[in-house]
Write a protein that holds these residues in place. Structure first.
Motif, PDB file in Angstrom:
ATOM      1  N   ALA A 148       0.842  -1.195   0.000  1.00 42.13           N
ATOM      2  CA  ALA A 148       0.000   0.000   0.000  1.00 42.13           C
ATOM      3  C   ALA A 148       0.877   1.245   0.000  1.00 42.13           C
ATOM      4  CB  ALA A 148      -0.937  -0.009   1.199  1.00 42.13           C
ATOM      5  N   PHE A 178     -11.650  -5.914   1.799  1.00 40.15           N
ATOM      6  CA  PHE A 178     -10.494  -5.468   2.574  1.00 40.15           C
ATOM      7  C   PHE A 178     -10.317  -6.324   3.824  1.00 40.15           C
ATOM      8  CE2 PHE A 178      -9.490  -0.803   1.285  1.00 40.15           C
ATOM      9  CZ  PHE A 178      -9.518  -1.157  -0.049  1.00 40.15           C
ATOM     10  N   GLN A 184      -6.396  -6.066   4.124  1.00 40.46           N
ATOM     11  CA  GLN A 184      -6.081  -4.670   3.812  1.00 40.46           C
ATOM     12  C   GLN A 184      -6.293  -3.808   5.054  1.00 40.46           C
ATOM     13  OE1 GLN A 184      -4.868  -4.370   0.609  1.00 40.46           O
ATOM     14  NE2 GLN A 184      -5.290  -6.577   0.633  1.00 40.46           N
ATOM     15  N   ASP A 185      -5.740  -2.610   5.030  1.00 37.45           N
ATOM     16  CA  ASP A 185      -5.990  -1.638   6.096  1.00 37.45           C
ATOM     17  C   ASP A 185      -7.415  -1.123   5.923  1.00 37.45           C
ATOM     18  OD1 ASP A 185      -6.139   0.574   7.790  1.00 37.45           O
ATOM     19  OD2 ASP A 185      -4.062   1.170   7.434  1.00 37.45           O
ATOM     20  N   ASN A 202      -8.477   2.440   5.020  1.00 39.05           N
ATOM     21  CA  ASN A 202      -8.301   2.953   3.662  1.00 39.05           C
ATOM     22  C   ASN A 202      -9.593   2.946   2.860  1.00 39.05           C
ATOM     23  OD1 ASN A 202      -5.582   3.632   3.813  1.00 39.05           O
ATOM     24  ND2 ASN A 202      -4.908   1.573   3.261  1.00 39.05           N
ATOM     25  N   VAL A 213      -4.746  -0.822  -2.177  1.00 37.02           N
ATOM     26  CA  VAL A 213      -4.700  -2.239  -1.822  1.00 37.02           C
ATOM     27  C   VAL A 213      -3.267  -2.741  -1.934  1.00 37.02           C
ATOM     28  CG1 VAL A 213      -7.087  -2.753  -2.485  1.00 37.02           C
ATOM     29  CG2 VAL A 213      -5.263  -2.941  -4.193  1.00 37.02           C
ATOM     30  N   THR A 257      -0.764  -6.642  -1.667  1.00 40.57           N
ATOM     31  CA  THR A 257      -0.662  -8.091  -1.490  1.00 40.57           C
ATOM     32  C   THR A 257       0.578  -8.462  -0.693  1.00 40.57           C
ATOM     33  OG1 THR A 257       0.440  -8.327  -3.653  1.00 40.57           O
ATOM     34  CG2 THR A 257      -1.960  -8.589  -3.590  1.00 40.57           C
ATOM     35  N   THR A 286      -1.719  -8.739   5.210  1.00 40.46           N
ATOM     36  CA  THR A 286      -1.867  -9.701   4.113  1.00 40.46           C
ATOM     37  C   THR A 286      -1.176 -11.032   4.388  1.00 40.46           C
ATOM     38  OG1 THR A 286       0.082  -8.862   2.932  1.00 40.46           O
ATOM     39  CG2 THR A 286      -2.048  -7.830   2.436  1.00 40.46           C
TER      40      THR A 286
END
Length: 427
Positions: free
Chosen positions: A215, A319, A324-325, A328, A358, A360, A365
């Protein structure tokens, strides 16, 4: 690190400006009267062990009487949470459903996908799934990544507006040197360009980076801090600065990010067959077009972040499932819908996400369940962030179509009544 005005200089670079975090002191936000003065148990040598999680849960149960046996059911060793959370006590277990199949013709995502969505909102997975089935039946979704960049936005202070203006020209002339310093802090962050904005004697810089499959907020903070220190040391005025002047609008929606991109700008587009739409959703393309006109006007009246229906729903669920955070979503949910009622009677529909963030790699993750969900999409590990971004955009388009059709057809409320209630007598 320099500062100006009444502001103290921030600590070591990082999203939160924190160095070593000491959270063992008094809790001032405890939920009960008896919590005043309580110290949360910590082991400075190794705080990520089952024993320490047990100690904290026991303290909380003794303090509040709450049963934390569900929270305790973490499916992984607490050591894996290092770098993701502090004062670990367990996990919040969010149900995961799957939607699809979703056919995507992307530059990076190609094929049919089953999409994991973590949510507690009944009817959400079913709605996205029916939108995906319609899109797949109409030939699929085309996805395009238009642009990508992650920002940090420092602000420099001068005595006069003229001095700030001249500083801007100085920065432009030394971009190559600034880029060398910034790029030297990371294997992945690369300074692309610097936007500049001035208010009075303040010169705001918006440093735009590419960040690979991460990210990138933390790595761009580190890179920008190094660049700012170099600027402050080499400019004749030795200017004071703050690492963030808030023009990067981290974790906040903003019009500047809608215009200039934050994270990735991704477009998902498809043509809906009039026949297939009527068969699957019970509505006609002309009805959808009339709804779009009314909805666009309502968006203008409200001053909303986008003219779509509910991009945040699918993004939040994706997310959470993929690590994911979640904060965000505040930026990523901004969306721009563009449609055409074609001469054939079919319906062109596109969604543009101008600030999709996003990753990975990094963050959450690598946690076991999140990595498993990424693996379902073929997006686990390095080299897949663009693919995940395209899947996100296609998922949003599916949700927009399904909800719009439900509103037009009149089964929006009845679907939630049927699928979204899990308690007798729930209102």
């Amino acid at each position: 690190m320099r500062s100006f005005g009444p502001f103290a200089a921030p600590g070591p670079a990082g999203e939160h400006g924190l160095g070593v975090i000491d959270v063992s002191g008094t809790s001032s936000a405890a939920a009960t009267d008896g919590a005043a003065g309580v110290r949360i148990p910590r082991d400075r040598e190794d705080d990520y062990t089952p024993a320490m999680a047990d100690r904290r849960r026991a303290m909380l149960t003794g303090l509040t009487g709450a049963d934390l046996s569900g929270v305790a059911g973490a499916p992984f060793d607490p050591a894996l949470a290092r770098g993701n959370v502090e004062n670990f006590i367990g996990v919040a277990q969010v149900p995961i459903g799957v939607a699809g199949p979703l056919r995507i013709h992307g530059e990076h995502a190609r094929g049919d996908f089953i999409v994991p969505l973590a949510t507690t909102e009944g009817a959400l997975v079913a709605s996205y799934s029916r939108g995906m089935r319609l899109l797949t039946g109409c030939g699929g979704v085309t996805t395009t990544i238009v642009e990508e960049s992650m920002q940090r936005g420092p602000v420099f202070s001068f005595a006069t507006a003229a001095a700030a203006r001249d500083f801007g020209a100085w920065v432009t002339g030394r971009f190559g040197e600034i880029k060398r310093v910034a790029d030297g802090t990371s294997h992945h962050a690369r300074l692309r360009d610097i936007d500049q904005f001035q208010v009075g004697p303040l010169r705001y810089l918006r440093l735009n980076f590419t960040t690979g499959d991460a990210a990138g907020q933390n790595m761009t903070s580190r890179a920008t801090a190094a660049a700012c220190e170099w600027i402050a040391a080499h400019h004749p005025a030795r200017p004071a600065y703050l690492l963030s002047g808030n023009i990067d609008t981290d974790k906040k929606h903003s019009h500047i990010n809608t215009l200039l991109t934050r994270g990735r700008r991704v477009v998902a587009e498809a043509v809906l067959s009039r026949t297939a739409l009527r068969a699957a959703m019970g509505v006609d393309t002309a009805e959808l077009f009339r709804w779009r006109q009314a909805a666009a006007t309502g968006t203008l009246l409200a001053g909303a972040a986008g003219n779509g229906a509910h991009a945040a729903n699918g993004l939040a669920a994706l997310f959470i499932a993929t690590g994911q955070d979640a904060a965000n979503v505040a930026e990523s949910h901004a969306s721009l819908t563009y449609t055409q009622l074609l001469d054939s009677g079919d319906y062109y529909w596109s969604v543009t996400l101008p600030a999709l963030i996003v990753a990975t790699c990094g963050g959450g993750t690598a946690l076991p369940t999140q990595r498993e969900c990424l693996a379902l999409l073929g997006c686990a590990g390095p080299g897949h962030a663009r693919k995940l971004a395209e899947i996100c955009a296609a998922t949003v388009l599916a949700g927009e179509i399904s909800l719009a059709a439900a509103v037009v057809h009149g089964d929006w409320v009845s679907a939630h009544e049927r699928l979204g209630r899990n308690r007798p007598g729930a209102g």
